[in-house]
Design a protein around this motif. Structure first.
Motif, PDB file in Angstrom:
ATOM      1  N   SER A  24       0.840  -1.194   0.000  1.00  0.00           N
ATOM      2  CA  SER A  24       0.000   0.000   0.000  1.00  0.00           C
ATOM      3  C   SER A  24       0.879   1.249   0.000  1.00  0.00           C
ATOM      4  CB  SER A  24      -0.954   0.003   1.186  1.00  0.00           C
ATOM      5  OG  SER A  24      -0.268  -0.263   2.393  1.00  0.00           O
ATOM      6  N   LYS A  25       2.112   1.099   0.469  1.00  0.00           N
ATOM      7  CA  LYS A  25       3.115   2.166   0.424  1.00  0.00           C
ATOM      8  C   LYS A  25       4.457   1.533   0.110  1.00  0.00           C
ATOM      9  CE  LYS A  25       0.830   5.043   3.848  1.00  0.00           C
ATOM     10  NZ  LYS A  25       0.877   5.586   5.214  1.00  0.00           N
ATOM     11  N   LEU A  26       5.226   2.212  -0.735  1.00  0.00           N
ATOM     12  CA  LEU A  26       6.557   1.721  -1.072  1.00  0.00           C
ATOM     13  C   LEU A  26       7.434   2.905  -1.443  1.00  0.00           C
ATOM     14  CD1 LEU A  26       8.590  -0.546  -1.669  1.00  0.00           C
ATOM     15  CD2 LEU A  26       7.604  -0.697  -3.966  1.00  0.00           C
ATOM     16  N   ASN A  27       8.583   2.989  -0.789  1.00  0.00           N
ATOM     17  CA  ASN A  27       9.554   4.031  -1.082  1.00  0.00           C
ATOM     18  C   ASN A  27      10.923   3.367  -1.161  1.00  0.00           C
ATOM     19  OD1 ASN A  27      10.692   6.514  -1.542  1.00  0.00           O
ATOM     20  ND2 ASN A  27      10.491   7.241   0.555  1.00  0.00           N
ATOM     21  N   VAL A  28      11.545   3.418  -2.318  1.00  0.00           N
ATOM     22  CA  VAL A  28      12.882   2.874  -2.523  1.00  0.00           C
ATOM     23  C   VAL A  28      13.840   4.057  -2.566  1.00  0.00           C
ATOM     24  CG1 VAL A  28      14.357   1.530  -4.049  1.00  0.00           C
ATOM     25  CG2 VAL A  28      11.944   0.897  -3.791  1.00  0.00           C
ATOM     26  N   ILE A  29      14.714   4.123  -1.582  1.00  0.00           N
ATOM     27  CA  ILE A  29      15.625   5.255  -1.431  1.00  0.00           C
ATOM     28  C   ILE A  29      17.049   4.804  -1.743  1.00  0.00           C
ATOM     29  CG2 ILE A  29      16.519   6.979   0.190  1.00  0.00           C
ATOM     30  CD1 ILE A  29      13.851   6.367   1.824  1.00  0.00           C
ATOM     31  N   ASN A  30      17.697   5.517  -2.627  1.00  0.00           N
ATOM     32  CA  ASN A  30      19.069   5.210  -3.007  1.00  0.00           C
ATOM     33  C   ASN A  30      20.022   5.889  -2.025  1.00  0.00           C
ATOM     34  OD1 ASN A  30      21.555   4.851  -4.197  1.00  0.00           O
ATOM     35  ND2 ASN A  30      20.886   5.418  -6.231  1.00  0.00           N
TER      36      ASN A  30
END
Length: 95
Positions: A24-30
């Motif tokens: 429902s939420k997804l944040n891929v941070i480099n």
């Protein structure tokens, strides 16, 4: 510097997690820029990540089981493309 990444590895992480866990939420941070020149930096600019993910799949699961679900969904990416990943996994409604 941390940024939400849109490179090919980040895109593959997003695609695999979306397919496997329907978040429902997804944040891929480099986070790779923080590790430039350190061990594990392959020069690609996509070797270190933080994943913030919320999914019903994590309900009733321990922190370790949640990490295993994420790692299983990512499969060979963890061995071949990603040196390090911080995982913050939660079920909907958790603080």
């Amino acid at each position: 510097m941390t940024d939400t990444s849109t490179g090919p590895v980040a895109a593959e992480i997003t695609a695999r997690l979306t397919a496997a866990l329907a978040p429902s939420k997804l944040n891929v941070i480099n986070d790779s820029a923080k590790h430039r020149g350190h061990m594990g930096d392959d020069g690609s600019g996509e070797s270190h990540f933080t994943v913030v993910i919320e999914s019903d799949a994590f309900a009733g699961k321990s922190r370790l089981d949640r990490q295993r679900l994420v790692n299983r969904a990512l499969g060979d990416l963890m061995a071949e493309k990603v040196h390090a990943m911080a995982i913050r996994a939660s079920a909907p409604g958790e603080a």
